[in-house]
Design an enzyme around this catalytic site. Structure first.
Site, PDB file in Angstrom:
ATOM      1  N   GLY A 280       0.793  -1.214   0.000  1.00 46.51           N
ATOM      2  CA  GLY A 280       0.000   0.000   0.000  1.00 46.51           C
ATOM      3  C   GLY A 280       0.823   1.260   0.000  1.00 46.51           C
ATOM      4  N   SER A 281       2.091   1.159   0.380  1.00 49.64           N
ATOM      5  CA  SER A 281       3.001   2.309   0.301  1.00 49.64           C
ATOM      6  C   SER A 281       3.600   2.416  -1.091  1.00 49.64           C
ATOM      7  CB  SER A 281       4.124   2.177   1.340  1.00 49.64           C
ATOM      8  OG  SER A 281       3.604   2.126   2.653  1.00 49.64           O
TER       9      SER A 281
ATOM     10  N   SER B 194       7.542   4.193   2.955  1.00 50.09           N
ATOM     11  CA  SER B 194       7.010   3.162   3.848  1.00 50.09           C
ATOM     12  C   SER B 194       6.134   3.858   4.880  1.00 50.09           C
ATOM     13  CB  SER B 194       8.133   2.391   4.546  1.00 50.09           C
ATOM     14  OG  SER B 194       7.616   1.594   5.593  1.00 50.09           O
TER      15      SER B 194
ATOM     16  N   SER C 202       4.556   2.847   7.557  1.00 51.43           N
ATOM     17  CA  SER C 202       4.939   2.552   8.938  1.00 51.43           C
ATOM     18  C   SER C 202       6.372   2.978   9.226  1.00 51.43           C
ATOM     19  CB  SER C 202       4.802   1.053   9.215  1.00 51.43           C
ATOM     20  OG  SER C 202       5.769   0.324   8.477  1.00 51.43           O
TER      21      SER C 202
ATOM     22  N   THR D 193       9.077  -1.188   6.965  1.00 51.50           N
ATOM     23  CA  THR D 193       9.052  -2.212   5.918  1.00 51.50           C
ATOM     24  C   THR D 193      10.480  -2.681   5.653  1.00 51.50           C
ATOM     25  OG1 THR D 193       7.170  -1.071   4.923  1.00 51.50           O
ATOM     26  CG2 THR D 193       8.285  -2.739   3.578  1.00 51.50           C
TER      27      THR D 193
ATOM     28  N   ARG E 217      -2.704   1.381   2.942  1.00 51.23           N
ATOM     29  CA  ARG E 217      -3.452   1.532   1.694  1.00 51.23           C
ATOM     30  C   ARG E 217      -4.482   2.646   1.774  1.00 51.23           C
ATOM     31  NH1 ARG E 217      -5.117  -2.897   4.461  1.00 51.23           N
ATOM     32  NH2 ARG E 217      -7.336  -3.399   4.665  1.00 51.23           N
TER      33      ARG E 217
ATOM     34  N   GLU F 298      -6.787  -7.023  -0.506  1.00 48.84           N
ATOM     35  CA  GLU F 298      -6.712  -6.709   0.914  1.00 48.84           C
ATOM     36  C   GLU F 298      -8.067  -6.393   1.535  1.00 48.84           C
ATOM     37  OE1 GLU F 298      -3.228  -4.754   2.718  1.00 48.84           O
ATOM     38  OE2 GLU F 298      -2.760  -4.100   0.678  1.00 48.84           O
TER      39      GLU F 298
ATOM     40  N   HIS G  63      -1.864  -9.604 -26.928  1.00 47.47           N
ATOM     41  CA  HIS G  63      -0.756 -10.391 -27.460  1.00 47.47           C
ATOM     42  C   HIS G  63      -0.561 -11.687 -26.689  1.00 47.47           C
ATOM     43  CE1 HIS G  63       0.707  -7.201 -30.195  1.00 47.47           C
ATOM     44  NE2 HIS G  63       0.155  -6.403 -29.278  1.00 47.47           N
TER      45      HIS G  63
ATOM     46  N   LYS H 118       4.804 -11.062   8.950  1.00 47.44           N
ATOM     47  CA  LYS H 118       5.863 -10.151   9.408  1.00 47.44           C
ATOM     48  C   LYS H 118       6.434 -10.612  10.745  1.00 47.44           C
ATOM     49  CE  LYS H 118       4.020  -6.011   7.123  1.00 47.44           C
ATOM     50  NZ  LYS H 118       3.420  -4.664   7.342  1.00 47.44           N
TER      51      LYS H 118
END
Length: 332
Positions: A62-63, A101, A103, A106, A149, A222, A238, A327
């Site tokens: 989301g960043s 980022s 937060s 990341t 996000r 998400e 294509h 995480k």
């Protein structure tokens, strides 16, 4: 564009009382969505280096989508979006390296930024704090407290402001995004069709809207916890067109064209692709004068569409539990 399209414009497929299925947690997330227009009123910016030859924007999830959107809109210098722990070997003192980022924690972005510093790049960091804010480079601190996000305006505005792209259209952007906040009924209709029929969104982006298609996809992932796919014209003609015609379970996909174009050959491709494959394409058309306005309007449509789809699936759009577990285990 032709009769192959079902264009959703004030069309209600079925009446659903969304307020009836709106738990408190979802109301909080709805306020985060509605906050987008105010985020683009921020004047956050940074000073560009006197000289630089290329731009690298590092960010994830989301960043990172802010970097993808900027890359598609900005054509002044070669611009690369970097998603991962490493950086291109050519990054050096002539590179403007922008780390994003929300937060600030990341791990991929922190790793890449550390490497960029060692390579001598000009570093700008955009975050609400965290470890990234303590690394060398110019720090742009944005407000915290929401999902990454849901902070798109906070993260994208410093880029647009610093390169002089937002100021001329800021008021129009505010009104356009606000118009969706006031009336998103046509998006409820699309969400109803997707959720009621258990369909998989197949986003078909026109030129200039590739990053918007990726944003739609990740918002479905998400917010609505749905698999979704983002393709773009003319490239899909294509390769993907073969699957459109013969893939098993193709009836489970919901093809929806986003964006607009004055390129008549592209419009012709869309019509012919629909005709030859037998797939009826739905469409959401942007409003606005400039490409930036149209992109941000369409992005906000995707935010609401994925949100309404999550409600119909009786899921919490804010929940990212498995990402947080991932995480946590990576950190051990």
């Amino acid at each position: 564009m032709g009769n192959e399209y079902q264009i959703y414009k004030n069309l209600i497929l079925r009446e659903i009382d969304f307020n009836y299925i709106l738990p408190l947690c979802c109301m909080d997330f709805l306020e985060q969505i509605r906050n987008l227009k105010d985020q683009f009123r921020t004047g956050s910016k940074f000073t560009l280096p006197d000289e630089f030859k290329n731009v690298v924007i590092s960010g994830m999830g989301g960043s990172g989508i802010a970097g993808r959107i900027f890359q598609e809109l900005y054509h002044g210098k070669p611009t690369v979006v970097n998603e991962g722990y490493e950086i291109p070997e050519w990054v050096d003192a002539s590179t403007l390296f922008i780390a994003i980022s929300y937060s600030g924690n990341t791990e991929e972005t922190i790793s890449a930024t550390t490497m960029a510093h060692s390579a001598g790049a000009n570093i700008v960091k955009i975050s609400s704090g965290g470890k990234l804010s303590k690394l060398p480079g110019l720090q742009v601190t944005v407000p915290g407290g929401v999902q990454p996000r849901s902070a798109l305006g906070y993260l994208l505005s410093p880029l647009l402001n610093s390169f002089g792209m937002l100021s001329p259209v800021r008021d129009r952007v505010y009104r356009l995004i606000g118009s969706i906040d006031e009336d998103s009924s046509f998006l409820k209709s699309i969400a109803s069709e997707i959720a009621s029929n258990q369909l998989i969104p197949l986003i078909l982006a026109l030129p200039g809207f590739t990053s918007t298609g990726i944003r739609w996809k990740t918002q479905f992932n998400e917010n609505a916890k749905l698999m979704a796919f983002s393709l773009n014209f003319p490239e899909l003609d294509h390769n993907d067109i073969m699957a459109f015609e013969k893939s098993y379970m193709r009836e489970r996909f919901f093809p929806i064209v986003i964006g607009d174009t004055t390129n008549e050959q592209i419009n012709k491709r869309v019509r012919i692709t629909s005709k030859l494959t037998g797939l009826r394409f739905s469409a959401v058309r942007p409003r606005g004068e400039s490409l930036l306005e149209k992109v941000l309007y369409t992005i906000h449509c995707g935010d609401y569409l994925s949100y309404y789809t999550s409600l119909l699936r009786k899921l919490d759009p804010e929940d990212v539990g498995i990402i947080e577990k991932l995480k946590s285990e990576l950190a051990t």
